[in-house]
Design an enzyme around this catalytic site. Structure first.
Site, PDB file in Angstrom:
ATOM      1  N   LYS A 378     -24.972   2.886  10.276  1.00 55.75           N
ATOM      2  CA  LYS A 378     -24.175   4.248  10.820  1.00 55.75           C
ATOM      3  C   LYS A 378     -23.849   6.465  11.104  1.00 55.75           C
ATOM      4  O   LYS A 378     -22.995   6.780  10.824  1.00 55.75           O
ATOM      5  CB  LYS A 378     -22.772   3.670  10.054  1.00 55.75           C
ATOM      6  CG  LYS A 378     -23.137   4.140   8.695  1.00 55.75           C
ATOM      7  CD  LYS A 378     -21.543   3.271   7.959  1.00 55.75           C
ATOM      8  CE  LYS A 378     -21.328   3.771   6.258  1.00 55.75           C
ATOM      9  NZ  LYS A 378     -19.737   3.685   5.255  1.00 55.75           N
ATOM     10  N   SER A 417     -16.951  -1.852  15.488  1.00 53.22           N
ATOM     11  CA  SER A 417     -17.744  -0.822  16.606  1.00 53.22           C
ATOM     12  C   SER A 417     -17.109   0.696  16.180  1.00 53.22           C
ATOM     13  O   SER A 417     -16.413   0.653  14.724  1.00 53.22           O
ATOM     14  CB  SER A 417     -17.166  -0.621  18.195  1.00 53.22           C
ATOM     15  OG  SER A 417     -17.598   0.243  18.804  1.00 53.22           O
ATOM     16  N   LYS A 420     -17.154   7.059  17.616  1.00 52.54           N
ATOM     17  CA  LYS A 420     -18.208   7.710  18.065  1.00 52.54           C
ATOM     18  C   LYS A 420     -18.704   7.059  19.346  1.00 52.54           C
ATOM     19  O   LYS A 420     -19.572   7.214  19.776  1.00 52.54           O
ATOM     20  CB  LYS A 420     -18.794   7.235  17.019  1.00 52.54           C
ATOM     21  CG  LYS A 420     -18.717   8.206  16.070  1.00 52.54           C
ATOM     22  CD  LYS A 420     -19.206   8.485  14.586  1.00 52.54           C
ATOM     23  CE  LYS A 420     -18.956   8.942  13.698  1.00 52.54           C
ATOM     24  NZ  LYS A 420     -17.879   9.232  12.584  1.00 52.54           N
ATOM     25  N   ASN A 458     -12.997   7.209  10.714  1.00 55.58           N
ATOM     26  CA  ASN A 458     -14.340   6.607   9.671  1.00 55.58           C
ATOM     27  C   ASN A 458     -12.453   6.430   8.393  1.00 55.58           C
ATOM     28  O   ASN A 458     -11.790   6.503   8.488  1.00 55.58           O
ATOM     29  CB  ASN A 458     -14.458   8.541   8.738  1.00 55.58           C
ATOM     30  CG  ASN A 458     -14.527   9.790   9.618  1.00 55.58           C
ATOM     31  OD1 ASN A 458     -16.109  10.003   9.612  1.00 55.58           O
ATOM     32  ND2 ASN A 458     -14.674  10.577  11.095  1.00 55.58           N
ATOM     33  N   SER A 462     -16.277   5.338   1.806  1.00 49.99           N
ATOM     34  CA  SER A 462     -17.092   4.152   2.118  1.00 49.99           C
ATOM     35  C   SER A 462     -18.229   4.973   1.835  1.00 49.99           C
ATOM     36  O   SER A 462     -18.323   6.278   2.163  1.00 49.99           O
ATOM     37  CB  SER A 462     -16.883   3.931   3.616  1.00 49.99           C
ATOM     38  OG  SER A 462     -17.135   5.364   4.966  1.00 49.99           O
TER      39      SER A 462
END
Length: 658
Positions: A378, A417, A420, A458, A462
Site C-alpha cells: 500500500k 480497496s 487512490k 487514510n 496505521s
C-alpha cells in the site's frame, strides 16, 4: 507444608478477629436500640431481655454476615455495592425476627421497635467501621507522595457527570499519583457553581483557571468518554491558550468492556481530534450474518486486518482464519485475539496470497464462508519504484484468491480497496483499480461468491501513515516534512473503517463498490500543526515544518468516484454504493495474461503505459527512475523466470528469485 500451615493460622486468626468485631457491633447496636426505645432508662428486666436477645440474634447475624461475604472481602476497600451487601446481611435476620415477633413472646421478639432500630444501628456501625478503615488506608497511601515538586499536578476535570465524579474520587484516594483535582468544568448550566466531592463546578476553562479562583492547575482531564472529536478539538484549543496539558479518559467501549478503568487517563491523540462521530452500523444484522461462519482474513497482521479479526470475533463466528506472511505481525494479532476472545476458535497461518498451492491448501482445508481480503502492498512511493510487485501482489494475488473462492463456493468475498483507485495517478492505486475491475467482471458469470469492494481513505495511525511519521519526526526534534502546503487527504479511524467493511459485507448484492462518507478532507499541513500543539511545542520556535515537494505518483487530493460510476444511496446514510459498466471477464483475463510477463521488467515506464492502455483514467507518473540490477546475469535470470500461467488461471511465480 509450613506455608500451608501458616496460611490456615492466618485465616483462623482473621476469622476470630472479625467474629469478635462483628459481635461487638451486634451488642452495641442492640444496646443502642433498647436505649432509644426506653429513652435511655433501661430497667433490670429490660437488661435481661437484652442479653437473652443477644443469645438468639448474634449467631444468626454472624452466619448471615459470612454468607454475604463480610469475612472474605478486604475491609479497607468499601464502596456503595458493599453497603448493599451489609444491608442484606443484617436485613434478613431482622426481617425474620420482625415476623416472628407477631407469634412469640420472649426476648426482643416482643419489641418490634427495637428490631427496626437494631437494623439501622447495625448497618450504620458496620459502615462506619469499614469507612474508617478505608480513610486510614487512603491517608496512609497519600503520604507516599512524589518528592519532586515538578511531578505534582493540580488538575481540572472537564465533565461533572458520573465519569468525572468517579475520576475525582479515585484521584483523591490516590494522592501518590501526584494528580490533585481542584475544580470541575461542565456545559450544563444546572451544575454551575455547585460542588461535586467538595470541588466547585465552573462554566468554562478560563473561569476555572482564573487566578482569583485559586486554581493553579497545570493539567486538564476530559472526563467525557462519549465526547465528539469536534468537542475535544474545542476543549484542546481553549486549554492550549492557557498552557494546560490535556489528557482524556478511556472511551465508553473500553470502560463498558472492563478493559480499562476510569483512572487510566492518557494524553489526547490526533485520532481523538480527527475522528468523527460514531456511525451507527446495523450491528445485529452483521452479527446475524457472521454467527457460526468460518471467516478468513488475509493481511491479518496489518492495522485493518487485525481490527477485522477483533470485530469479527465479537460476532461469534465458528472460526477465524488469520493469514499473513509477516510472522511477527501475525503473532501479535493471534495473541491479542486469543487474549480478548479465548472462547472463539482462531488459527494463524503464515502464507503469501500469491502462493497458489498454499492458498488452495488453506481454503480447501477449512472451506471459509466469508473472506475479507486486506493483504496488500500500500505504500505509494515504494510501489512507484517497483510497479511489478504492486501488480503481482495487489492485482494478481486478488485474482488468484477470487478464482479459489469460486472453486470452493465461498459465500462472500470482500476486497479492501482505496480511494487512490479513483482516477489513479500511481501504481498502487491502479493495481487496486485493476483488482476492482477483475472482481466486478466475475460477478456476471457467477452468483457465488458475492464479490464486493470497499473503498476508504487514510486510516489514522496505521503503519506507514503520516501520523506515525510525524510523531517520529517530532520526537527526533524535527523538522516535520510535508510534501505540499495544499495537499489534502480523507481520514478515518480504524474501528470506523472496519465497521464499514463489515456493514458492506452483509448489504452486498454482488459486483458493487461501497464508499463511506468520510466527511471533509483535511490538509496535511494542518495535521502537522495539530500534532505539534499536542506535543506541547510551538511551530517555528521549537520545531519547523518544511515542504519537500510531491513524490512520484502523489496527487494533491483524493477522489471518491469514477466518472463512469453511478451513485446509489443505501439504508445507512453514511454509506454509498457505486455501480458502473463492467468489463467482460474474458477481456480482463486476457489483459492480465499479457501484463504478467512484464512484471519483472526493469522498464517501468513500459509497464505503466501498458496499464494505462486498459485503465484509461490512470495518469502514469514517468518521473520515477528505473531500477537495474547490480549484476546483469542475475537480472537476466530474474526476467527470464517469468510467471507461470495455467490456462485461464492467474498466476504464480515458482523457483528462485533474484
Amino acid at each position: 507444608m509450613k506455608t500451608s500451615s501458616n496460611m490456615w493460622v492466618h485465616k483462623l486468626g482473621r476469622l476470630s478477629l472479625l467474629s469478635a468485631i462483628y459481635s461487638i457491633i451486634c451488642v452495641a447496636s442492640l444496646t443502642l436500640a433498647f436505649e432509644f426505645r426506653d429513652d435511655f432508662t433501661i430497667s433490670d428486666a429490660t437488661a435481661g431481655m437484652l442479653w437473652s436477645t443477644v443469645f438468639w440474634l448474634l449467631p444468626i447475624k454472624l452466619v448471615s454476615l459470612y454468607f454475604f461475604g463480610q469475612y472474605r472481602g478486604l475491609l479497607t476497600f468499601f464502596r456503595l455495592p458493599d453497603v448493599y451487601r451489609v444491608g442484606a446481611a443484617y436485613g434478613i435476620p431482622s426481617l425474620l425476627f420482625f415476623v416472628a415477633s407477631f407469634y412469640t413472646q420472649f426476648g426482643i421478639l416482643h419489641s418490634k421497635a427495637a428490631i427496626i432500630l437494631d437494623f439501622f444501628f447495625s448497618v450504620s456501625l458496620l459502615c462506619i467501621f469499614r469507612t474508617s478503615l478505608r480513610i486510614y488506608r487512603e491517608k496512609r497511601t497519600g503520604m507516599r507522595v512524589l518528592s519532586d515538586p515538578s511531578d505534582q499536578h493540580r488538575v481540572v476535570i472537564f465533565g461533572a457527570g458520573h465519569t468525572g465524579a468517579a475520576l475525582a474520587a479515585d484521584l483523591m484516594a490516590k494522592r501518590h499519583r501526584s494528580l490533585t483535582p481542584v475544580a470541575f468544568i461542565d456545559d450544563d448550566p444546572f451544575k454551575w457553581d455547585k460542588n461535586v466531592h467538595g470541588l466547585k463546578v465552573y462554566s468554562s476553562i478560563s473561569k476555572a483557571c482564573d487566578a482569583n479562583s485559586g486554581c493553579g492547575a497545570t493539567k486538564l482531564i476530559v472526563a467525557m468518554p462519549a465526547a465528539s472529536p469536534s468537542k475535544i478539538r474545542e476543549i484542546t484549543e481553549e486549554a492550549s491558550k492557557l498552557s494546560l496539558k490535556v489528557e482524556i479518559v478511556p472511551s465508553w467501549e473500553d470502560l463498558a468492556s472492563g478493559r480499562k478503568r476510569v483512572d487510566k487517563i492518557r494524553p489526547v491523540k490526533i485520532d481523538d481530534l480527527l475522528g468523527r462521530n460514531s456511525i451507527k452500523l446495523h450491528s445485529k444484522k452483521v452479527i446475524g450474518e457472521l454467527t457460526g461462519k468460518v471467516v478468513m482474513v488475509t493481511g491479518a497482521g496489518g492495522t485493518i486486518g487485525g481490527e477485522l479479526c477483533r470485530q469479527i470475533a465479537q460476532c461469534n463466528p465458528s472460526m477465524v482464519l488469520m493469514v499473513e506472511r509477516a510472522e511477527y505481525l501475525l503473532f501479535q494479532t493471534e495473541q491479542k485475539l486469543k487474549s480478548e476472545f479465548p472462547d472463539v476458535a482462531s488459527h494463524a497461518f503464515i502464507g503469501d496470497i500469491t502462493d497458489e498451492a498454499r492458498m488452495d491448501f488453506l481454503m480447501g482445508g477449512f472451506l471459509p464462508d466469508v473472506i475479507f481480503h486486506a493483504a496488500a502492498h500500500k505504500h505509494v512511493p515504494m510501489m512507484e519504484h517497483q510497479p511489478g510487485e504492486a501488480i503481482r501482489n495487489n492485482t494478481l494475488g486478488t485474482a488468484l484468491l477470487a478464482d479459489l473462492a469460486i472453486k470452493y463456493e465461498v459465500e462472500r468475498f470482500v476486497f479492501i480497496s482505496t480511494d487512490k483507485a479513483v482516477n489513479p495517478t500511481n501504481v498502487m492505486g491502479v493495481s487496486k483499480r485493476l483488482a476492482e475491475i477483475f472482481l466486478q467482471s466475475l460477478q456476471d458469470s457467477t452468483r457465488i461468491p458475492q464479490f464486493v469492494a470497499v473503498r476508504f481513505g487514510n486510516v489514522l495511525g496505521s503503519s506507514g501513515s503520516v501520523i506515525p511519521t510525524f510523531k517520529r519526526q517530532i520526537e527526533e526534534g524535527g523538522p516535520i516534512t510535508v510534501t505540499h502546503p495544499e495537499i489534502t487527504r480523507y481520514f478515518m479511524t480504524v474501528p470506523e473503517a472496519v465497521g464499514l467493511v463489515l456493514e458492506c459485507s452483509v448489504d452486498a448484492e454482488g459486483g458493487e463498490i461501497f464508499v463511506l462518507d468520510m466527511g471533509e478532507p483535511m490538509k496535511i499541513y494542518d495535521l502537522a500543526k495539530q500534532m505539534i500543539k499536542l506535543s506541547g511545542l510551538r511551530e517555528g520556535e521549537d520545531i519547523d515544518i518544511v515542504f519537500s515537494g510531491l513524490r512520484p505518483g502523489e496527487k494533491l487530493y483524493e477522489e471518491l468516484q469514477h466518472g463512469q460510476e453511478t451513485l446509489e444511496l443505501t439504508e445507512n446514510k453514511k454509506v454509498f454504493r457505486f455501480t458502473g459498466q463492467k468489463s467482460k471477464e474474458c477481456e480482463v483475463r486476457k489483459f492480465l495474461k499479457e501484463l504478467s510477463p512484464m512484471l519483472r521488467t526493469s522498464d517501468y515506464n513500459a509497464l505503466k503505459r501498458k496499464l494505462h492502455s486498459f485503465v484509461p483514467e490512470y495518469v502514469p507518473d514517468f518521473s520515477a527512475p528505473n531500477w537495474a540490477p547490480a549484476h546483469a546475469e542475475v537480472g537476466s535470470a530474474y526476467r527470464k523466470q517469468g510467471p507461470e500461467v495455467k490456462g485461464e488461471k492467474l498466476v504464480s511465480f515458482k523457483g528462485n528469485t533474484a
